[in-house]
Design a protein around this motif. Structure first.
Motif: not given
Length: 368
Positions: A246-249, A329-333, A352-354
């Motif tokens: 998980a990534v919390f921003i 990252g990478p943040w693919n998963e 995140l869309a980019e």
């Protein structure tokens, strides 16, 4: 819902540039037909003026996904019990809304628009009333302030104890009212802890500009004061079965729901890596960094990255937190949780869309 959605959007375009006048007319019409309703609203109407209108318009325009917004509208109905809203009030609101829009739309307004808004509002009202009817909780909870600490010039962290247990999920938000300072003015804030056995709730609040409630909560609230809390809302919660990291921003006091989710994870997580990105304008606004660092030292699965957008001497990352996330990252998963100001959340969702993160894996909260 296709034709209905088209009619709603077409008609809204006719009045969009007159929103403030529509809102003024809407309230005037409502209070004229039911003077007793004025007592449900705050004395200061300047901030309130566009809120109800905006909520209705947003709900109407999103009716094309009825399942998704059914839960939201039922929650809104539960929440509106704090205003002592009765079923007959919905009818007055609906007719006042349509009359206000008709008054400013000009000659292009037609009978089909009247009908479209009446149909859409009927759906909204029925779902909200169903939510209110099904709720077995009190309309609001009284809570005593146990602790209050100024963490920065305009930021406070305080904890309260509700007089009756208040059930919520980590990541949710609720409305707070200060009867002593600003009666009938409610503002939403995220709870900054997971549910605890002692029933206490912690809040992180920034005094925003001329914000009546936020300024009172930061600068005037004292230990021993009583506040009122309304029913919890929001779906930025953990899916326990997810095995994804998980990534919390978090931006500023948007850290509150992130802290709540982290506390829940400390109780059961053994397998998921969790990355927290915490951004602010300057180091003073990283008001809870010491506690975050303590958590990271205690739990090997947790890492914390901080950034300042306007503090050149800061030793951590520089720049907006959304840009900082893109450097890692990478943040693919990964599952993403985003919380902060509307501007910060919008910029982060764009990043995140980019990065091609699927939107289904992103939960966000822009109330703080």
């Amino acid at each position: 819902m296709g034709d209905l959605g088209r009619l709603l959007k077409e008609s809204w375009i006719l009045v969009e540039e007159h929103q403030e006048k529509v809102a003024g007319y809407f309230y005037a019409r409502m209070f004229l037909s039911r003077p007793d309703l004025r007592d449900l609203f705050p004395v200061q109407m300047d901030v309130q003026r566009a809120r109800l209108l905006n909520a209705i318009v947003t709900a109407v325009q999103t009716l094309e996904d009825p399942e998704k917004f059914g839960d939201y509208l039922r929650g809104l109905g539960r929440d509106h019990r704090k205003f002592h809203v009765e079923p007959e009030h919905y009818e007055v609101v609906g007719s006042s809304l349509i009359e206000a829009m008709r008054a400013y739309a000009g000659e292009q307004w037609g009978v089909e628009y009247d009908q479209a808004w009446a149909d859409a509002y009927a759906v909204i009202a029925s779902k909200m009333m169903a939510g209110a009817d099904a709720d077995t909780n009190p309309p609001y909870w009284y809570a005593e302030v146990l602790a209050h600490e100024r963490r920065a010039n305009d930021i406070a962290v305080f904890s309260v104890l509700p007089m009756q247990p208040l059930e919520f999920r980590a990541g949710q938000y609720l409305s707070i009212e200060c009867p002593r300072f600003q009666p009938r003015l409610w503002r939403t804030y995220s709870v900054a802890n997971a549910p605890r056995k002692d029933n206490t709730l912690e809040f992180h609040v920034r005094a925003v500009g001329a914000g009546w409630v936020s300024s009172s909560l930061v600068r005037r609230l004292e230990v021993g004061d009583m506040v009122r809390l309304a029913a919890p809302m929001g779906s930025m919660t953990l899916y326990r079965r997810s095995t994804r990291d998980a990534v919390f921003i978090a931006g500023g006091t948007g850290l509150a729901p992130i802290k709540s989710l982290l506390e829940e994870l400390t109780r059961y997580n053994r397998t998921r890596w969790v990355h927290v990105f915490f951004g602010a304008r300057n180091r003073e606004d990283l008001y809870d960094l010491a506690e975050l660092n303590r958590l990271a030292a205690r739990y090997p699965w947790l890492s914390v990255v901080t950034s300042c957008s306007d503090d050149p001497g800061f030793a951590g990352e520089q720049g907006n937190i959304s840009d900082v996330v893109a450097r890692y990252g990478p943040w693919n998963e990964h599952d993403f949780f985003v919380s902060g100001s509307g501007t910060m959340v919008k910029a982060t969702l764009k990043t995140l869309a980019e990065l091609q993160v699927p939107s289904i894996r992103i939960k966000y909260d822009a109330f703080n």
